[in-house]
Scaffold this active site. Structure first.
Site, PDB file in Angstrom:
ATOM      1  N   LYS A 117       1.368   4.507   6.791  1.00  0.00           N
ATOM      2  CA  LYS A 117       0.722   5.375   5.811  1.00  0.00           C
ATOM      3  C   LYS A 117       1.416   6.737   5.811  1.00  0.00           C
ATOM      4  O   LYS A 117       2.193   7.061   6.706  1.00  0.00           O
ATOM      5  CB  LYS A 117      -0.767   5.572   6.132  1.00  0.00           C
ATOM      6  CG  LYS A 117      -1.597   4.303   6.167  1.00  0.00           C
ATOM      7  CD  LYS A 117      -1.737   3.643   4.810  1.00  0.00           C
ATOM      8  CE  LYS A 117      -2.541   2.346   4.928  1.00  0.00           C
ATOM      9  NZ  LYS A 117      -2.563   1.602   3.649  1.00  0.00           N
ATOM     10  N   SER A 139       0.810  -1.226   0.000  1.00  0.00           N
ATOM     11  CA  SER A 139       0.000   0.000   0.000  1.00  0.00           C
ATOM     12  C   SER A 139       0.840   1.270   0.000  1.00  0.00           C
ATOM     13  O   SER A 139       0.349   2.340  -0.356  1.00  0.00           O
ATOM     14  CB  SER A 139      -0.945   0.014   1.205  1.00  0.00           C
ATOM     15  OG  SER A 139      -0.220   0.158   2.415  1.00  0.00           O
TER      16      SER A 139
END
Length: 249
Positions: A91, A50
């Site tokens: 993230k 991701s």
């Protein structure tokens, strides 16, 4: 004893002293660097793609232990939040408390408070997100996105949750400074310039570079000092043999 012998002996002792000092200083730098790194950083293995291409699945990274209040836009952070599965997640911070994060403008860019942001780290650069969204970040919260926007489950996925998909600053456990494994992906994680002109700017580089410099310098002093001492010892023995040979000849 001749003057040459006294001079040679003095130089030999000085060389041995310098060698010992170099090795001692090298040990302090080398071991101190590792201890410092262990105190300031925590290792973390990235489980998914991701955040590709910045970090990929299976990459081993070093995350600086920081307080959530130190986090700025553009930082790649590791955090724990029950709403995200209560497991470490990596993230990128794109919005902080008070920001309105929106995607996308006419050029396909992410905007923060109406200002477009350049994101050269994205895997797909033609558009910042194929999911259209807009969110206002509550105070004390962080809005987070993956760099591989097509594959990332991030704040966009949690928009219907409390706080518009953001996570509290205190959920942050570290800020990723570098990838260390595998060697082909190893390198420092740069602070993105696209957020630099926004209020608060970007965070300063962590102390990892200085730590690595101390470890490298320490290793060089240890090996250099040991080698110099060994060479000096061999030369001293040769000089002694030559002197003895001349005496008995």
């Amino acid at each position: 004893m001749s003057r040459a012998e006294r001079t040679g002996g003095g130089r030999g002792r000085l060389g041995q002293t310098l060698s010992s000092v170099a090795v001692a200083v090298g040990c302090v730098l080398f071991l101190g660097g590792f201890v410092w790194a262990a105190v300031l950083y925590q290792p973390y293995t990235v489980p998914t793609d991701s955040m590709a291409p910045t970090v990929r699945a299976g990459d081993r990274v070093l995350a600086e232990r920081v307080d959530g209040d130190e986090v700025r836009r553009g930082d790649v952070v590791v955090f724990l939040d029950p709403l995200w599965g209560n497991m470490p997640v990596a993230k990128r911070v794109v919005g902080v408390g008070g920001d309105t994060v929106k995607c996308c403008d006419e050029q396909g860019k992410l905007t923060i408070n109406g200002e477009p942001v350049d994101e050269p780290y994205l895997l797909q650069r033609e558009r910042a997100s194929f999911t259209v969204f807009e969110a206002t970040v509550p105070e004390g919260q962080l809005f987070l996105l993956g760099d591989h926007r097509d594959e990332s489950l991030d704040s966009r996925t949690h928009l219907e949750d409390a706080n518009n998909g953001s996570v509290p600053r205190e959920a942050v456990t570290g800020r990723i400074d570098a990838t260390v494994w595998p060697p082909g992906n190893a390198g420092m994680i740069e602070r993105p310039a696209g957020f630099a002109d926004l209020p608060g700017g970007v965070s300063r580089p962590g102390p990892l570079a200085a730590t690595l410099l101390a470890i490298t310098a320490g290793a060089a002093l240890i090996f250099g000092g040991a080698a110099y001492g060994a060479i000096g010892s061999v030369r001293g023995k040769r000089a002694g043999l030559t002197h003895n040979g001349g005496t008995h000849g």
